[in-house]
Design an enzyme around this catalytic site. Structure first.
Site, PDB file in Angstrom:
ATOM      1  CB  CYS A   1     -55.569   0.144   7.732  1.00 52.67           C
ATOM      2  SG  CYS A   1     -55.638  -1.427   8.621  1.00 52.67           S
TER       3      CYS A   1
ATOM      4  CG  HIS B   1     -51.201  -1.302   5.680  1.00 52.64           C
ATOM      5  ND1 HIS B   1     -51.189  -0.063   6.284  1.00 52.64           N
ATOM      6  CD2 HIS B   1     -51.820  -2.140   6.536  1.00 52.64           C
ATOM      7  CE1 HIS B   1     -51.767  -0.158   7.468  1.00 52.64           C
ATOM      8  NE2 HIS B   1     -52.163  -1.403   7.646  1.00 52.64           N
TER       9      HIS B   1
ATOM     10  CD  GLU C   1     -49.247   1.803   3.879  1.00 48.93           C
ATOM     11  OE1 GLU C   1     -50.208   1.759   3.100  1.00 48.93           O
ATOM     12  OE2 GLU C   1     -49.330   1.467   5.083  1.00 48.93           O
TER      13      GLU C   1
HETATM   14  N1  LIG Z   1     -53.286  -0.922  10.567  1.00 46.84           N
HETATM   15  C1  LIG Z   1     -54.375  -0.328  10.967  1.00 46.84           C
HETATM   16  O1  LIG Z   1     -54.689   0.810  10.621  1.00 46.84           O
HETATM   17  C2  LIG Z   1     -55.213  -1.079  11.959  1.00 46.84           C
HETATM   18  C3  LIG Z   1     -56.627  -0.557  12.062  1.00 46.84           C
HETATM   19  C4  LIG Z   1     -57.345  -0.923  13.346  1.00 46.84           C
HETATM   20  N2  LIG Z   1     -56.640  -0.416  14.485  1.00 46.84           N
HETATM   21  C5  LIG Z   1     -57.518  -2.423  13.454  1.00 46.84           C
HETATM   22  O2  LIG Z   1     -56.845  -3.066  14.225  1.00 46.84           O
HETATM   23  O3  LIG Z   1     -58.348  -2.947  12.761  1.00 46.84           O
END
Ligand SMILES: NC(=O)CC[C@H](N)C(=O)O
Length: 348
Positions: A243, A325, A327
């Protein structure tokens, strides 16, 4: 009578019921996940945001610490159509305002039509429309939280599974979910969780088999030290990211990120692997995306809905990142093999 108010950009004020008192402000985001409220509420990626649940009943299977992704609640406030007492009491004990009895479908539709929005909340016996509007007026843009890493990262190194037989992973904690650590430890990796501003020298001393950049809140360009670390270490050590981690890796290697209109927010985001053609359902919660992967990274997976990059790789430089994600927690477990692929890079 209403004892809570949600002020949304454009100065619209929505009346609600207070479930945990206080005032709060943040970017108004949502999740369409129908389970996993404990995991989402403890996900550090939600720092400085107000989380609206589009699923109408939140809390119906209680609150259990073993499902938490970190040691505290991260959204500034929680909004639901109906919240159980279990969840409301938990949020109150954490000092996080919560409101229900409002039309969350309407709010989510507005975010999807108008794009990301700021909001202000006032809840409890002293709540007022003015207080909610005052919070809204003070609300900053996500990108203006320039040192957000300091709010969510460990202060010093924490090592998990020190005696593990597997590879050693240096996980740069930009707001890491606990499940990323446990997914690696379950595969017998030793995981050094490192502060978000870790220097290349510290990583050199640990001599890891993989350098892994975690998920995290806010604008990836604000994670300057992680950017510099990746730029410095690329080619010396295999790189992985989830992410925000994917976004940081892309920025560090000559790519570019941008804010999305309202982000990807749920546990049913379809992702296609461009090599196998296979589509998997994934968990997502991000407001920024990689707009340009740069010259060094190949886009290997895309979002079926909007074609944005979901996986970036470079076989020669041993880089593998995901925008979603793997995970899970909450969400489907279909992509857990990402962690096998990361550790395979280390063993090569
Ligand atoms: N879940 C995350 O790592 C979000 C990544 C980043 N902060 C976004 O909003 O794109």
């Amino acid at each position: 009578m209403a004892d809570a108010y949600v002020a949304i950009e454009g100065e619209r004020v929505v009346e609600a019921r207070s479930r945990a008192p206080g005032t709060a402000r943040g970017e108004l985001v949502f999740t369409t996940a129908y389970t996993g409220y404990e995991e989402s509420l403890t996900d550090p990626s939600y720092e400085e945001q107000v989380l609206t649940f589009s699923y109408p009943l939140i809390g119906n299977y209680g609150v259990r610490e073993e499902r938490f992704e970190s040691d505290r609640v991260h959204p500034r406030a929680a909004v639901a159509r109906e919240m159980t007492d279990d969840v409301a009491e938990w949020l109150e004990s954490e000092g996080v305002p919560a409101v229900d009895h409002l039309d969350t479908r309407d709010i989510v539709t507005e975010i999807r039509d108008e794009g990301a929005m700021k909001c202000g909340i006032s809840a409890g016996p002293d709540a007022s429309e003015e207080a909610a509007l005052e919070q809204l007026a003070q609300c900053e843009h996500m990108s203006d939280h320039t040192d957000i890493g300091a709010q969510v990262s460990v202060d010093e190194r924490e090592t998990h599974n020190e005696a593990g037989d597997g590879p050693t992973v240096a996980l740069v904690d930009c707001g890491a979910k606990g499940s990323i650590v446990s997914s690696l430890v379950e595969r017998d990796a030793t995981v050094h969780v490192l502060p978000y501003d870790t220097t290349p020298e510290t990583v050199d001393e640990l001599d890891p088999d993989v350098l892994f950049i975690s998920n995290g809140p806010g604008d990836p360009v604000n994670f300057e030290q992680a950017n510099e670390l990746v730029a410095e270490k690329v080619g010396d050590v295999p790189l992985a990211g989830i992410c925000l981690g994917q976004q940081v890796v892309a920025n560090a290697l000559g790519g570019d990120t941008e804010k999305m209109e309202f982000g990807h927010r749920g546990v049913n985001q379809p992702v296609r692997d461009l090599r196998s053609g296979q589509v998997v359902m994934t968990t997502q919660n991000h407001g920024y995306t990689v707009a340009d992967p740069g010259e060094k990274l190949d886009v290997t997976q895309v979002n079926v809905n909007d074609d944005t990059p979901e996986g970036l790789e470079n076989d020669d430089l041993d880089i593998i990142t995901r925008q979603y994600h793997p995970e899970a927690n909450p969400g489907p477990n279909d992509s857990l093999d990402f962690f096998d692929d990361v550790l395979a890079l280390a063993e090569e």
